[in-house]
Design a protein around this motif. Structure first.
Motif, PDB file in Angstrom:
ATOM      1  N   ALA A 154      -2.290 -11.906   8.051  1.00  0.00           N
ATOM      2  CA  ALA A 154      -3.375 -12.744   8.921  1.00  0.00           C
ATOM      3  C   ALA A 154      -2.554 -14.461   9.257  1.00  0.00           C
ATOM      4  O   ALA A 154      -3.161 -15.052  10.202  1.00  0.00           O
ATOM      5  CB  ALA A 154      -4.238 -13.064   8.076  1.00  0.00           C
ATOM      6  N   LYS A 155      -1.675 -14.884   8.317  1.00  0.00           N
ATOM      7  CA  LYS A 155      -1.311 -15.982   8.422  1.00  0.00           C
ATOM      8  C   LYS A 155       0.339 -16.263   8.884  1.00  0.00           C
ATOM      9  O   LYS A 155       1.005 -17.144   9.106  1.00  0.00           O
ATOM     10  CB  LYS A 155      -1.236 -16.171   7.365  1.00  0.00           C
ATOM     11  N   LEU A 157       2.664 -15.261   7.666  1.00  0.00           N
ATOM     12  CA  LEU A 157       3.900 -15.759   6.393  1.00  0.00           C
ATOM     13  C   LEU A 157       4.956 -15.227   6.129  1.00  0.00           C
ATOM     14  O   LEU A 157       5.319 -14.282   6.875  1.00  0.00           O
ATOM     15  CB  LEU A 157       3.483 -15.858   5.441  1.00  0.00           C
ATOM     16  N   LEU A 158       5.557 -16.162   6.195  1.00  0.00           N
ATOM     17  CA  LEU A 158       7.776 -15.792   6.395  1.00  0.00           C
ATOM     18  C   LEU A 158       8.215 -15.591   4.508  1.00  0.00           C
ATOM     19  O   LEU A 158       9.072 -15.142   4.309  1.00  0.00           O
ATOM     20  CB  LEU A 158       7.936 -16.519   7.143  1.00  0.00           C
ATOM     21  N   ASN A 159       7.467 -15.980   3.782  1.00  0.00           N
ATOM     22  CA  ASN A 159       7.962 -15.792   2.401  1.00  0.00           C
ATOM     23  C   ASN A 159       7.502 -14.915   1.572  1.00  0.00           C
ATOM     24  O   ASN A 159       6.970 -15.567   0.406  1.00  0.00           O
ATOM     25  CB  ASN A 159       8.447 -17.397   2.086  1.00  0.00           C
ATOM     26  N   GLY A 160       6.492 -14.498   1.650  1.00  0.00           N
ATOM     27  CA  GLY A 160       6.279 -13.081   1.448  1.00  0.00           C
ATOM     28  C   GLY A 160       4.188 -13.577   1.075  1.00  0.00           C
ATOM     29  O   GLY A 160       3.913 -14.943   1.880  1.00  0.00           O
ATOM     30  N   PRO A 161       3.320 -12.699   1.097  1.00  0.00           N
ATOM     31  CA  PRO A 161       2.284 -12.616   0.662  1.00  0.00           C
ATOM     32  C   PRO A 161       1.110 -13.935   0.360  1.00  0.00           C
ATOM     33  O   PRO A 161       1.678 -14.317  -0.926  1.00  0.00           O
ATOM     34  CB  PRO A 161       1.963 -11.914   0.058  1.00  0.00           C
ATOM     35  N   CYS A 162       0.326 -13.891   0.440  1.00  0.00           N
ATOM     36  CA  CYS A 162      -0.911 -15.169  -0.493  1.00  0.00           C
ATOM     37  C   CYS A 162      -0.989 -14.263  -1.735  1.00  0.00           C
ATOM     38  O   CYS A 162      -0.964 -13.298  -1.945  1.00  0.00           O
ATOM     39  CB  CYS A 162      -1.702 -15.732   1.068  1.00  0.00           C
ATOM     40  N   GLY A 163      -2.010 -15.440  -1.872  1.00  0.00           N
ATOM     41  CA  GLY A 163      -2.756 -15.505  -2.988  1.00  0.00           C
ATOM     42  C   GLY A 163      -3.956 -14.108  -2.888  1.00  0.00           C
ATOM     43  O   GLY A 163      -4.526 -13.037  -3.686  1.00  0.00           O
ATOM     44  N   GLY A 164      -4.205 -14.165  -1.265  1.00  0.00           N
ATOM     45  CA  GLY A 164      -5.683 -13.422  -1.509  1.00  0.00           C
ATOM     46  C   GLY A 164      -5.948 -11.777  -1.403  1.00  0.00           C
ATOM     47  O   GLY A 164      -5.739 -10.667  -0.723  1.00  0.00           O
ATOM     48  N   SER A 165      -3.565 -11.567  -1.241  1.00  0.00           N
ATOM     49  CA  SER A 165      -3.297  -9.722  -0.432  1.00  0.00           C
ATOM     50  C   SER A 165      -3.782  -9.264  -2.057  1.00  0.00           C
ATOM     51  O   SER A 165      -3.575  -9.621  -2.997  1.00  0.00           O
ATOM     52  CB  SER A 165      -2.318 -10.096  -0.604  1.00  0.00           C
ATOM     53  N   GLN A 166      -4.754  -7.836  -2.282  1.00  0.00           N
ATOM     54  CA  GLN A 166      -5.175  -7.157  -3.296  1.00  0.00           C
ATOM     55  C   GLN A 166      -5.317  -5.707  -2.495  1.00  0.00           C
ATOM     56  O   GLN A 166      -5.429  -5.037  -1.705  1.00  0.00           O
ATOM     57  CB  GLN A 166      -6.892  -7.518  -2.915  1.00  0.00           C
ATOM     58  N   GLU A 171      -6.420  -9.903   3.088  1.00  0.00           N
ATOM     59  CA  GLU A 171      -7.630 -10.923   2.394  1.00  0.00           C
ATOM     60  C   GLU A 171      -9.114 -10.786   3.877  1.00  0.00           C
ATOM     61  O   GLU A 171     -10.827 -11.206   3.034  1.00  0.00           O
ATOM     62  CB  GLU A 171      -7.882 -12.439   2.096  1.00  0.00           C
ATOM     63  N   ILE A 172      -8.544 -10.918   4.583  1.00  0.00           N
ATOM     64  CA  ILE A 172      -9.634 -11.299   5.729  1.00  0.00           C
ATOM     65  C   ILE A 172     -10.198  -9.814   5.817  1.00  0.00           C
ATOM     66  O   ILE A 172     -11.982  -9.913   6.494  1.00  0.00           O
ATOM     67  CB  ILE A 172      -9.051 -11.939   7.222  1.00  0.00           C
ATOM     68  N   ALA A 181       2.517  -6.886   1.983  1.00  0.00           N
ATOM     69  CA  ALA A 181       2.463  -5.791   0.809  1.00  0.00           C
ATOM     70  C   ALA A 181       3.801  -4.562   1.200  1.00  0.00           C
ATOM     71  O   ALA A 181       4.620  -3.333   0.747  1.00  0.00           O
ATOM     72  CB  ALA A 181       1.710  -4.661   0.479  1.00  0.00           C
TER      73      ALA A 181
ATOM     74  N   ASP B 165      -3.552  -7.701  -8.793  1.00  0.00           N
ATOM     75  CA  ASP B 165      -3.173  -6.162  -9.440  1.00  0.00           C
ATOM     76  C   ASP B 165      -1.642  -5.958  -8.418  1.00  0.00           C
ATOM     77  O   ASP B 165      -1.240  -4.619  -9.186  1.00  0.00           O
ATOM     78  CB  ASP B 165      -4.317  -5.569  -8.905  1.00  0.00           C
ATOM     79  N   PHE B 166      -1.048  -6.485  -7.396  1.00  0.00           N
ATOM     80  CA  PHE B 166      -0.168  -5.580  -7.248  1.00  0.00           C
ATOM     81  C   PHE B 166       0.717  -7.190  -7.444  1.00  0.00           C
ATOM     82  O   PHE B 166       1.352  -7.806  -6.412  1.00  0.00           O
ATOM     83  CB  PHE B 166       0.112  -5.552  -5.871  1.00  0.00           C
ATOM     84  N   GLN B 170       3.529 -11.364  -5.938  1.00  0.00           N
ATOM     85  CA  GLN B 170       3.436 -12.650  -6.566  1.00  0.00           C
ATOM     86  C   GLN B 170       4.575 -13.228  -7.165  1.00  0.00           C
ATOM     87  O   GLN B 170       4.239 -14.425  -7.016  1.00  0.00           O
ATOM     88  CB  GLN B 170       2.052 -12.587  -6.944  1.00  0.00           C
ATOM     89  N   LYS B 173       6.592 -14.672  -4.750  1.00  0.00           N
ATOM     90  CA  LYS B 173       6.030 -16.191  -3.892  1.00  0.00           C
ATOM     91  C   LYS B 173       6.723 -17.484  -5.323  1.00  0.00           C
ATOM     92  O   LYS B 173       6.994 -18.649  -4.918  1.00  0.00           O
ATOM     93  CB  LYS B 173       4.986 -15.476  -3.760  1.00  0.00           C
ATOM     94  N   LYS B 176       9.654 -18.278  -5.426  1.00  0.00           N
ATOM     95  CA  LYS B 176      10.676 -19.163  -4.489  1.00  0.00           C
ATOM     96  C   LYS B 176       9.525 -20.716  -4.079  1.00  0.00           C
ATOM     97  O   LYS B 176      10.242 -21.384  -3.705  1.00  0.00           O
ATOM     98  CB  LYS B 176       9.461 -18.663  -3.044  1.00  0.00           C
ATOM     99  N   GLN B 188      -4.772 -19.083 -10.585  1.00  0.00           N
ATOM    100  CA  GLN B 188      -6.042 -18.643  -9.673  1.00  0.00           C
ATOM    101  C   GLN B 188      -7.040 -18.622 -10.803  1.00  0.00           C
ATOM    102  O   GLN B 188      -6.422 -18.275 -12.256  1.00  0.00           O
ATOM    103  CB  GLN B 188      -5.988 -17.687  -9.277  1.00  0.00           C
ATOM    104  N   PRO B 231     -11.677 -14.334  -2.147  1.00  0.00           N
ATOM    105  CA  PRO B 231     -10.165 -13.862  -2.147  1.00  0.00           C
ATOM    106  C   PRO B 231      -8.980 -14.656  -3.822  1.00  0.00           C
ATOM    107  O   PRO B 231      -9.174 -15.754  -4.072  1.00  0.00           O
ATOM    108  CB  PRO B 231      -8.767 -14.731  -0.702  1.00  0.00           C
ATOM    109  N   GLY B 232      -9.009 -13.758  -3.952  1.00  0.00           N
ATOM    110  CA  GLY B 232      -7.826 -13.539  -5.443  1.00  0.00           C
ATOM    111  C   GLY B 232      -8.829 -13.962  -6.603  1.00  0.00           C
ATOM    112  O   GLY B 232      -7.966 -13.528  -7.008  1.00  0.00           O
TER     113      GLY B 232
END
Lengths: 216, 303
Positions: A154-155, A157-166, A171-172, A181, B165-166, B170, B173, B176, B188, B231-232
């Motif tokens: 959704a963003k 992103l090029l450097n890995g997931p955001c904190g909203g990945s669940q 996240e959206i 993921a 949870d995964f 994280q 990142k 990085k 968070q 989120p999160g």
């Protein structure tokens, strides 16, 4: 393929209502879901019905073109379809179709029946069309296990997931996979997680200077 | 160039307390100023949030200027959602020129979760790129390699999500962010200390300071809402039950108790380098949390 969705019938009726003799043309090119002769015919019937509710009578000619983004093929084929009676053209192609026809027939109003939504592929099992390419002009699939984060995150992103990945979801929308993921899962299987170590710099948006134009 | 007061404290190894204030939706800053006055001598630094949850508000930089005016130590939260790289760099120049040197670098929530859903999401950079951008600027060049007039020095941090949870993505990142120059992390919201312990076992190999995020819950309803919508955030069932068990109107009191208990344990067990308290609209109760956690006001700041 280019994925489109049909515009609301009222919007199309608003476009074509000032005219009586209208050419409706499908496109047999890459558009998905299919927007060929059959769909053009169905649309003409719907517009006939909708027109009656507005006390409006149409004369539709229904046809289709090989691929409307090809201006040569389109020019040749339209010669036989457009006579002096045709007052307007309604096309079921992606956003390219109306533009090709508009250039070929500067004096003829041309309207889109579709909204162009994304470049995607067909997921047959799920019966869905899903966005897979953002035409960013700087393909990263070689680093991301063949999974596109530009169009699928959704963003972007090029450097890995955001904190909203669940739970591997975005996240959206929990019905959408987190691209990162998927990427990490796949690179792990390939033993290539090290591909992610390098910090990717901000994307070069100049890769496709809008409006995009190249000489092939 | 002197270090910021906050950076000096980061380097001192004392247990740090930061908190945050969300600016108002509107130009009336009187309540925010009241909160700044209430908190500035009780904590080591105050974050000012940047259109938190993608809801348009008074800007973070404006809030930080007010913190400075009132004699507090601000941490500028900068997200990449609303500004491209030109605007980000320009804001950082303005911040530095006004002696605002602590920056928390965030990607930012999606536009979709906020109140301007049709806006174009910028994300010209991400949190990692923003951290590196600041280090580049400190070297005397902007992102296009042009010389900058005058030297800059920031104290930069980022966020991390130890309860994901995964966790593997994280941590990739996180590393990085460390590599890009992050000096401190405000996590968070933590509700399960076991996950913080696990995270710290891993994170202690890096030369960075970790402040555990403490969200103050005001009711079981709020906890469930955050689980579903923010989120999160993962509030455990045990904590939701604890909040649900109190009589009506006592939810925030219980939330304060839970937050204080978490902080006290983190400090006693020396789990990480400090805490970051997020009171989400209840900024006024932060001093009470600190009192219950037996963390008195900062003596050095009160003088």
């Amino acid at each position: 393929m280019i994925v489109t969705t049909q515009k609301p019938l009222d919007e199309i009726l608003d476009f074509v209502s000032p005219y009586k003799n209208i050419l409706i043309v499908g496109c047999d090119g890459c558009t998905q879901p299919p927007r060929g002769i059959r769909e053009a015919g169905t649309l003409s019937q719907l517009l006939d019905l909708g027109g009656k509710l507005r006390n409006k009578e149409f004369e539709f000619k229904v046809n289709t073109l090989v691929k409307q983004c090809d201006s040569h093929l389109t020019a040749v084929a339209l010669k036989d379809m457009i006579d002096d009676d045709v007052e307007a053209v309604l096309t079921l192609a992606c956003g390219l179709g109306p533009q090709t026809i508009a250039i070929l027939y500067p004096e003829l109003p041309v309207f889109p029946a579709q909204n162009t939504v994304f470049i995607g592929s067909e997921e047959r099992e799920a019966g869905t069309l899903e966005e897979r390419c953002a035409a960013c002009g700087d393909c990263v699939l070689g680093l991301t296990g063949g999974i596109c984060p530009v169009s699928r995150c959704a963003k972007s992103l090029l450097n890995g997931p955001c904190g909203g990945s669940q739970n591997g979801k975005c996240e959206i929308d929990p019905n959408k996979d987190c691209a990162w993921a998927l990427i990490i899962e796949r690179l792990e299987k390939l033993g290539r997680l090290q591909d992610l170590e390098a910090i990717q710099p901000p994307k070069d948006h100049q890769a496709v200077a809008r409006p995009g134009k190249i000489v092939p | 160039m002197a270090n910021s007061l906050f950076e000096e404290k980061l380097n001192s190894n004392e247990f740090l307390v930061t908190t945050e204030i969300g600016p108002p939706k509107g130009a009336d800053v009187s309540e925010m100023v009241h909160h700044i006055d209430l908190l500035k001598d009780n904590v080591d630094a105050i974050n000012i949030t940047d259109h938190q949850s993608s809801v348009m508000r008074f800007p973070s930089l404006g809030g930080c200027l007010l913190v400075k005016e009132r004699g507090g130590e601000p941490i500028l939260q900068v997200t990449c959602r609303d500004r491209n790289r030109l605007a980000l760099q320009a804001d950082l120049l303005l911040a530095y020129s006004r002696d605002i040197c602590n920056v928390l670098c965030l990607t930012g929530d999606s536009i979709d979760v906020g109140d301007h859903k049709e806006a174009k999401p910028v994300f010209d950079a991400d949190s990692v790129q923003l951290l590196r951008m600041i280090r580049t600027m400190e070297s005397g060049k902007d992102m296009s390699g042009e010389d900058l007039k005058g030297a800059l020095k920031f104290c930069i941090g980022a966020s991390v999500h130890p309860e994901a949870d995964f966790i593997e993505p994280q941590l990739i990142k996180f590393e990085k962010k460390v590599a890009a120059g992050a000096q401190f992390f405000q996590t968070q919201g933590i509700f399960d200390l076991a996950s913080l312990r696990r995270f710290m076992q891993y994170a202690s190999q890096f030369d960075v300071r970790i402040l555990a995020g403490i969200i103050v819950l005001a009711s079981a309803r709020m906890a469930r809402y955050m689980n579903d919508n923010v989120p999160g955030i993962i509030v455990s069932e045990a904590i939701i039950d604890e909040l649900a068990g109190v009589e009506k109107g006592k939810g925030l009191e219980k939330g304060i108790e839970i937050a204080a208990r978490l902080i006290k344990t983190i400090k006693e067990e020396n789990l990480c380098h400090g805490v970051h308290i997020m009171a989400v609209g209840n900024e006024r109760i932060v001093p009470e949390i600190l009192e219950q956690a037996k963390l008195p006001s900062m003596p050095t700041k009160a003088q």
